[in-house]
Scaffold this active site. Sequence first.
Site, PDB file in Angstrom:
ATOM      1  N   CYS A  65      52.884  38.276  39.807  1.00  0.00           N
ATOM      2  CA  CYS A  65      53.585  37.291  40.038  1.00  0.00           C
ATOM      3  C   CYS A  65      54.564  37.535  38.914  1.00  0.00           C
ATOM      4  O   CYS A  65      55.715  36.462  38.847  1.00  0.00           O
ATOM      5  CB  CYS A  65      53.191  36.134  40.318  1.00  0.00           C
ATOM      6  SG  CYS A  65      52.083  35.425  38.869  1.00  0.00           S
TER       7      CYS A  65
ATOM      8  N   GLU B 135      57.522  38.396  43.980  1.00  0.00           N
ATOM      9  CA  GLU B 135      56.051  38.842  43.878  1.00  0.00           C
ATOM     10  C   GLU B 135      56.121  40.397  44.120  1.00  0.00           C
ATOM     11  O   GLU B 135      57.016  40.707  44.970  1.00  0.00           O
ATOM     12  CB  GLU B 135      55.196  38.104  44.828  1.00  0.00           C
ATOM     13  CG  GLU B 135      53.523  38.310  44.616  1.00  0.00           C
ATOM     14  CD  GLU B 135      53.144  36.909  44.095  1.00  0.00           C
ATOM     15  OE1 GLU B 135      51.905  36.753  44.131  1.00  0.00           O
ATOM     16  OE2 GLU B 135      53.765  35.850  43.655  1.00  0.00           O
TER      17      GLU B 135
END
EC number: 2.1.1.-
Length: 360
Positions: free
Chosen positions: A319, A353
């Site tokens: 992330c 992401e």
Amino acid sequence: MECKYFGKCGSCSLYEGGYEEQLQKKVHEFEKLFGLEPEIFPSKQSRYRARAEFRYIDGEYAMHRLHEKGLVTIDACEMVLESIYELMSKLRLLINKHEILSNRLYRVDFLSGLSGESLVTMVYHRPIDEAWEKAANEIAKALHIDIVGRSRGKKIVIGKEYITEKLPVFEKEFLFRHYEGSFTQPNPYVNIKMIEWAGRIAKDLQGDLLELYCGAGNFTLPLSRYFEKVLATEVNKSSIKAAKENVALNGIENVEFVRLSSQEVTQALRGVRDFRRLENIDLHSYNFQTVFVDPPRCGLDDDTRELVREFDNIVYISCNPQTLHRDLEELSKTHTVQKVAVFDQFPYTPHLESGVYLTR
């Protein structure tokens, strides 16, 4: 997505140029950083977010302003799932009809999913009691939702403190209990794309799987069908509790969940330290060839990075592109990047992401 609060509400920090242009710019920044061309998985452009938190001011929902201090009141949010979108106005009307519910109500949190179940958490800056519980029970029944009330040192649950999510992955439905206050993937549509991307890699692999930072089993359960055995680890107690419930809900029998940090996993596998939590698990019985990691924004610590390099196959979900880049600089000394993908979990924000598959 069109929203009358663009440029005012801080939940969407990118609002100029339209969704496709914003995603293109984020992908371009990723490509510049890594020198790799990723497979791109976009998001729905509205009604995609499964959880949301709103301040509650004078009978209205509110969010932090984008470029200045203070709050902006809103009557709807285009980001949230349809189930939350429809619930917001109905809930507000009922809250405002009951002074005991609206009095010093500080925040309202929503949790929902593709299953359609919804859980609302109401946070107060005053004590809540039986009178509050009676009123909350009335609106829970009227709206067919579960409610959790919170004030300092007290929690009252109306119904359940979780929703049961249903995720269709490769035409098989998986059930997950998502608990109030715990981490869950915020965008179920993109989450499915992430799981299926990892699944297409896993189906061609051999041996057993070690998973670090497994959470409540979001990746563990769908990926378990591709391995003989899976050992999944997570440091958070509530996440491990949910993971064990989820594996039972789905009737999966080749997965063991253990509450261990990534550093403790390293110590256990290297025989540096014994753990009572592993007393019923024979680590020597596993034929680990693949490791799956989905670390927090800080990425992998030095010891975990060294452990990960000992596996033939590495699947890394990140992330934070900056810490992923740092980790890949080390992992690339022993492994080669085979696949890379980006997943737009957070439209209208700079966040992106990503997933990387490496082999020795």
